[in-house]
Design an enzyme around this catalytic site. Structure first.
Site, PDB file in Angstrom:
ATOM      1  N   TYR A   1      29.271 117.777  40.004  1.00 55.02           N
ATOM      2  CA  TYR A   1      30.231 117.292  39.018  1.00 55.02           C
ATOM      3  C   TYR A   1      31.391 118.288  38.932  1.00 55.02           C
ATOM      4  O   TYR A   1      31.171 119.480  38.705  1.00 55.02           O
ATOM      5  CB  TYR A   1      29.556 117.128  37.649  1.00 55.02           C
ATOM      6  CG  TYR A   1      30.545 116.686  36.620  1.00 55.02           C
ATOM      7  CD1 TYR A   1      31.055 115.392  36.656  1.00 55.02           C
ATOM      8  CD2 TYR A   1      31.022 117.554  35.662  1.00 55.02           C
ATOM      9  CE1 TYR A   1      32.014 114.988  35.746  1.00 55.02           C
ATOM     10  CE2 TYR A   1      31.981 117.152  34.748  1.00 55.02           C
ATOM     11  CZ  TYR A   1      32.468 115.864  34.797  1.00 55.02           C
ATOM     12  OH  TYR A   1      33.418 115.473  33.905  1.00 55.02           O
TER      13      TYR A   1
ATOM     14  N   ASP B   1      20.940 118.627  36.086  1.00 56.75           N
ATOM     15  CA  ASP B   1      21.927 117.700  35.531  1.00 56.75           C
ATOM     16  C   ASP B   1      21.426 116.292  35.838  1.00 56.75           C
ATOM     17  O   ASP B   1      21.485 115.827  36.977  1.00 56.75           O
ATOM     18  CB  ASP B   1      23.310 117.961  36.146  1.00 56.75           C
ATOM     19  CG  ASP B   1      24.399 117.038  35.560  1.00 56.75           C
ATOM     20  OD1 ASP B   1      24.046 115.993  34.993  1.00 56.75           O
ATOM     21  OD2 ASP B   1      25.589 117.376  35.713  1.00 56.75           O
TER      22      ASP B   1
ATOM     23  N   ARG C   1      28.549 122.999  10.939  1.00 51.75           N
ATOM     24  CA  ARG C   1      28.732 123.587  12.280  1.00 51.75           C
ATOM     25  C   ARG C   1      27.386 123.995  12.884  1.00 51.75           C
ATOM     26  O   ARG C   1      27.245 124.129  14.087  1.00 51.75           O
ATOM     27  CB  ARG C   1      29.710 124.767  12.226  1.00 51.75           C
ATOM     28  CG  ARG C   1      29.996 125.378  13.573  1.00 51.75           C
ATOM     29  CD  ARG C   1      31.379 126.031  13.700  1.00 51.75           C
ATOM     30  NE  ARG C   1      31.793 126.770  12.547  1.00 51.75           N
ATOM     31  CZ  ARG C   1      31.282 127.961  12.170  1.00 51.75           C
ATOM     32  NH1 ARG C   1      30.351 128.540  12.897  1.00 51.75           N
ATOM     33  NH2 ARG C   1      31.721 128.548  11.099  1.00 51.75           N
TER      34      ARG C   1
ATOM     35  N   LYS D   1      27.592 109.162  28.971  1.00 49.65           N
ATOM     36  CA  LYS D   1      27.299 108.196  30.031  1.00 49.65           C
ATOM     37  C   LYS D   1      26.142 107.279  29.607  1.00 49.65           C
ATOM     38  O   LYS D   1      26.258 106.607  28.595  1.00 49.65           O
ATOM     39  CB  LYS D   1      27.023 108.951  31.323  1.00 49.65           C
ATOM     40  CG  LYS D   1      27.996 110.130  31.597  1.00 49.65           C
ATOM     41  CD  LYS D   1      29.414 109.683  31.906  1.00 49.65           C
ATOM     42  CE  LYS D   1      30.417 110.838  31.921  1.00 49.65           C
ATOM     43  NZ  LYS D   1      30.125 111.912  32.859  1.00 49.65           N
TER      44      LYS D   1
END
Ligand SMILES: *Cc1c(COP(=O)(O)O)cnc(C)c1O
Length: 381
Positions: free
Chosen positions: A105, A177, A53, A202
């Site tokens: 977004y 971004d 983790r 993406k």
């Protein structure tokens, strides 16, 4: 400076930093899916790994490639782009101010609205189509300036250096971004951003077969705080997906170039077309963001463009339905071309014009893509 630092970014990406497997000599390092790591005779961790983790060897390898490409002090990988953004905003406290674009977004926007409603964050919205919008939105007590470039779905371009200057003058941090402009095209940290965010789902991965998010940071101390938060929130990327992402990153530069060439060919073909009212693509000199994009991006303007059809929204909806080569799906940045009627996907509250078709142009043959749009336009309406 390591040997890797002297190599061009395209070389570092293609060889994934040349991390040859020490045990086998394999030129492709293996995946390390272990969730836990054994201690040595002195009961100390054998390396720095304890529990997955916190991250593990495969995630760290992918992060090293990303930090190298972004010129970051450190890059962190998350289970999705949204997981990265949510973790970043966990550093905000009630009363903090965030300046963000009015059109951005939609997932990130929904999250910021929720923080404003439930967690006492002040949100100042600005118009990203206005080149001075971001700078004007910054006030003396702004903590974060949030920009997206090129921005969905009009592909407005934000001048990152100017935004960084405005943010830093007010003592604020700049988050960029850069999902639609990966580090092969744009290095936001070099231009002054404090955090470069990418949905690695993406372009970075490029094959539409995983979700992942990246935060690349200029400041190692802030990165360490975020690593701690990521371990607490439990939203690190899995080793398997980190391994797939490394494979995708190897071809980032050529995928970007080919997508950019195809998108430019489509933009030029449909500019002035009787069935297309407007082509929105920063690679066209007529786009309002062209000059800034040309100055701050390399290797092409990317594969994202929007077409405004003449007539009503039903025609655009039909074109998305009737395309055969373009796949009718959301997302972007993959090797396969996608077409989307954004208004239908975002729902009734969407501010996107109904005539708009969003294209994510892949690496196929450009003539096939153009012929497909022509036949769909011919049959639509
Ligand atoms: C997809 C996307 C995100 C969110 O990333 P996920 O990987 O889908 O969680 C954020 N910003 C932009 C611009 C995106 O396109």
């Amino acid at each position: 400076m390591t040997a890797n630092d002297r190599l061009a970014p395209a070389t570092r990406a293609a060889q994934a930093l040349r991390m040859i497997d020490a045990r086998t000599g394999a030129v492709v390092p293996g995946v390390e899916p272990a969730s836990t790591f054994a201690r040595d005779e002195a009961y100390a961790p054998r390396q720095r790994y304890i529990y997955a983790r916190d991250g593990g060897p495969t995630v760290e390898h992918a992060e090293a490639v990303l930090a190298s490409l972004d010129g970051a002090a450190d890059s962190l990988l998350f289970a999705s782009g949204m997981a990265a953004l949510v973790t970043l905003t966990e550093t905000l406290a009630a009363g903090d101010r965030v300046a963000a674009p009015r059109i951005m977004y939609h997932g990130g926007q929904s999250w910021l609205y929720r923080l404003a409603e439930r967690r006492g964050i002040h949100l100042d919205l600005y118009d990203q189509a206005d080149p001075l919008g971001a700078a004007r939105a910054v006030r003396g007590d702004t903590g974060w300036l949030w920009v997206e470039t090129p921005a969905n779905p009009s592909w407005d371009v934000v001048d990152i250096a100017a935004a960084a200057q405005a943010a830093h003058a007010a003592g604020a941090r700049l988050l960029a971004d850069c999902t639609a402009a990966p580090p092969c095209a744009l290095r936001a940290l070099d231009l002054g951003a404090d955090v470069a965010f990418h949905s690695a789902t993406k372009y970075l991965n490029g094959h539409s077969d995983l979700t992942a998010g990246v935060l690349s940071l200029r400041d190692a101390e802030f990165a360490a705080e975020l690593r701690g938060l990521r371990a607490l929130m439990g939203n690190v990327l899995s080793a398997w997906d980190a391994w797939l992402l490394i494979r995708g990153l190897r071809t980032l530069f050529i995928r970007w170039e080919r997508s950019s060439q195809n998108a430019l060919a489509i933009a030029r073909h449909f500019r002035g077309h009787p069935k297309i009212a407007q082509v929105l693509y920063p690679g066209l000199p007529g786009h309002p963001g062209h000059a800034v994009a040309a100055a701050q991006m390399q290797g092409g303007f990317g594969g994202m463009l929007s077409l405004m059809v003449t007539g009503d929204g039903a025609i655009a909806h039909d074109v998305a339905r009737l395309a055969n080569v373009f796949l009718p799906a959301t997302s972007l940045g993959g090797v396969e071309s996608l077409i989307e009627h954004r208004k239908a996907v975002e729902g009734p509250h969407s501010v996107v014009p109904p005539q708009l078709l969003r294209l994510s142009v892949g690496i196929e043959d450009a003539a096939d893509l153009i012929a497909d749009l022509e036949q769909a336009l011919e049959r639509a309406g």
